[in-house]
Design a protein around this motif. Structure first.
Motif, mmCIF file in Angstrom:
data_model
loop_
_atom_site.group_PDB
_atom_site.id
_atom_site.type_symbol
_atom_site.label_atom_id
_atom_site.label_comp_id
_atom_site.label_asym_id
_atom_site.label_seq_id
_atom_site.Cartn_x
_atom_site.Cartn_y
_atom_site.Cartn_z
ATOM 1 N N MET A 1 43.702 42.741 3.125
ATOM 2 C CA MET A 1 42.615 41.784 3.297
ATOM 3 C C MET A 1 42.022 41.910 4.692
ATOM 4 N N THR A 2 40.713 41.871 4.784
ATOM 5 C CA THR A 2 40.003 42.092 6.045
ATOM 6 C C THR A 2 40.054 40.857 6.933
ATOM 7 N N ASP A 3 40.217 41.077 8.242
ATOM 8 C CA ASP A 3 40.132 40.011 9.239
ATOM 9 C C ASP A 3 38.872 40.207 10.069
ATOM 10 N N LEU A 4 38.311 39.099 10.535
ATOM 11 C CA LEU A 4 37.192 39.126 11.466
ATOM 12 C C LEU A 4 37.699 38.682 12.831
ATOM 13 N N THR A 5 37.188 39.303 13.889
ATOM 14 C CA THR A 5 37.553 38.907 15.246
ATOM 15 C C THR A 5 36.555 37.873 15.747
ATOM 16 N N LEU A 6 37.069 36.736 16.203
ATOM 17 C CA LEU A 6 36.229 35.659 16.713
ATOM 18 C C LEU A 6 35.903 35.896 18.185
ATOM 19 N N ASN A 7 34.915 35.160 18.690
ATOM 20 C CA ASN A 7 34.491 35.376 20.082
ATOM 21 C C ASN A 7 35.486 34.826 21.107
ATOM 22 N N ASP A 8 36.545 34.154 20.630
ATOM 23 C CA ASP A 8 37.597 33.709 21.548
ATOM 24 C C ASP A 8 38.801 34.660 21.519
ATOM 25 N N GLY A 9 38.651 35.786 20.797
ATOM 26 C CA GLY A 9 39.694 36.799 20.748
ATOM 27 C C GLY A 9 40.671 36.635 19.594
ATOM 28 N N ARG A 10 40.608 35.504 18.891
ATOM 29 C CA ARG A 10 41.490 35.304 17.748
ATOM 30 C C ARG A 10 40.908 35.991 16.526
ATOM 31 N N THR A 11 41.710 36.105 15.467
ATOM 32 C CA THR A 11 41.222 36.697 14.230
ATOM 33 C C THR A 11 41.300 35.672 13.098
ATOM 34 N N MET A 12 40.458 35.881 12.079
ATOM 35 C CA MET A 12 40.367 34.979 10.942
ATOM 36 C C MET A 12 40.155 35.811 9.683
ATOM 37 N N PRO A 13 40.884 35.525 8.601
ATOM 38 C CA PRO A 13 40.617 36.242 7.350
ATOM 39 C C PRO A 13 39.152 36.069 6.931
ATOM 40 N N GLN A 14 38.555 37.137 6.438
ATOM 41 C CA GLN A 14 37.145 37.064 6.057
ATOM 42 C C GLN A 14 36.942 36.259 4.772
ATOM 43 N N LEU A 15 37.854 36.395 3.837
ATOM 44 C CA LEU A 15 37.742 35.705 2.553
ATOM 45 C C LEU A 15 38.772 34.590 2.486
ATOM 46 N N GLY A 16 38.315 33.400 2.129
ATOM 47 C CA GLY A 16 39.217 32.263 2.025
ATOM 48 C C GLY A 16 38.928 31.438 0.793
ATOM 49 N N MET A 17 39.671 30.347 0.650
ATOM 50 C CA MET A 17 39.452 29.457 -0.482
ATOM 51 C C MET A 17 38.975 28.098 0.014
ATOM 52 N N GLY A 18 37.880 27.636 -0.585
ATOM 53 C CA GLY A 18 37.363 26.315 -0.282
ATOM 54 C C GLY A 18 38.031 25.272 -1.161
ATOM 55 N N THR A 19 38.086 24.024 -0.667
ATOM 56 C CA THR A 19 38.759 22.967 -1.425
ATOM 57 C C THR A 19 37.869 21.754 -1.667
ATOM 58 N N TRP A 20 36.569 21.888 -1.399
ATOM 59 C CA TRP A 20 35.643 20.782 -1.651
ATOM 60 C C TRP A 20 35.711 20.379 -3.131
ATOM 61 N N GLN A 21 35.774 19.087 -3.381
ATOM 62 C CA GLN A 21 35.820 18.506 -4.728
ATOM 63 C C GLN A 21 37.147 18.725 -5.458
ATOM 64 N N ILE A 22 38.158 19.217 -4.767
ATOM 65 C CA ILE A 22 39.498 19.283 -5.367
ATOM 66 C C ILE A 22 40.230 17.998 -4.981
#
Length: 265
Positions: A1-22
């Motif tokens: 799974m691909t990660d994106l690098t944030l402007n603070d140097g941390r990384t975040m998975p590119q694809l995630g799961m939303g939970t709105w209305q659950i």
């Protein structure tokens, strides 16, 4: 799974799961299902009223967790985050977002300043915003010198927010798409989307999610069934060609917005 690098140097998975209305009562089971399938990013918010359930589903995992500051708490961001952390059962979140600028309140700059302090205090590892327009981003950057790591905005093929995306790219902000398949309203039946899906032997939802990923956006589609969660996750393995991307790019419409206009909240 691909990660994106944030402007603070941390990384975040590119694809995630939303939970709105659950609902809170179902959130633990849905989140656990998603994690078991392979999701590594879960997005919730105080206003979703499901943080307790999301936290239960996350117990014992190392999944990237996002929650959000609701509009009526912009004057009290630390207490609001403390409440979210208690419900989630964690000491810190990976990403804390200001949910809307709510400019009529005149508080979002001060709220951003408080969020910088919360990051520095270790209660959130990264900070960002949601539904901010360039004018709002300019205001918080000029006031604090701190650029959000992420701006989570409504973005889908029929509402592509190109001006906002260009601003994000110019300032090193990750674009994160909410309602990435347009809440399903006709988009998954669109002739071009169906044609591309048939061409690749994939689902229409996978085609739309793959388009977001190809554009470099982070994307958080909401799903609750194992079938839809698995389908969404499989979009990472779909490679669209230039013709596919161009066809979807051409679907942008001026009247494509489905949610509120940011200055109206």
């Amino acid at each position: 799974m691909t990660d994106l690098t944030l402007n603070d140097g941390r990384t975040m998975p590119q694809l995630g799961m939303g939970t709105w209305q659950i609902p809170d009562s179902q959130a633990a089971a849905v989140v656990r299902k998603g994690i078991d399938l392979g999701f590594r990013l879960v997005d919730t918010a105080a206003i979703y009223n499901n943080e307790r359930g999301v936290g239960e589903g996350l117990k014992g995992t190392a999944v990237f967790l996002t929650t959000k500051l609701w509009n009526d708490r912009q004057g009290d961001a630390e207490a609001a985050l403390d409440e979210s952390l208690a419900l989630l059962g964690v000491d810190a979140v990976d990403l804390y977002l200001m949910h809307w600028p709510s400019p009529a309140q005149g508080r979002y700059v001060d709220a951003w300043r408080a969020m910088v302090g919360l990051r520095d205090a270790g209660k959130t590892r990264s900070i960002g915003v949601s539904n901010f327009l360039p004018e709002h981003l300019d205001a918080i950057r000029e006031a604090t010198g701190v650029t959000p790591a992420v701006n989570q905005i409504e973005l889908h093929p029929t509402f592509q927010q190109r001006e906002n995306v260009a601003y994000h790219q110019a300032h090193g902000i990750v674009t994160q798409s909410w309602s990435p398949i347009g809440q399903g309203k006709g988009l998954l039946d669109d002739a071009d989307i169906v044609r591309i899906a048939d061409k690749h032997g994939r689902s229409a939802a996978q085609v739309v999610i793959a388009w977001h990923l190809t554009k470099g956006y982070s994307v958080i589609p909401k799903a609750s069934s194992a079938e839809h969660l698995s389908d969404n996750l499989a979009a990472e393995d779909l490679t669209l060609d230039d013709e596919d991307v161009a066809a979807i790019d051409a679907m942008d419409r001026e009247d494509g917005r489905l949610g509120p206009e940011p200055n109206s909240m």
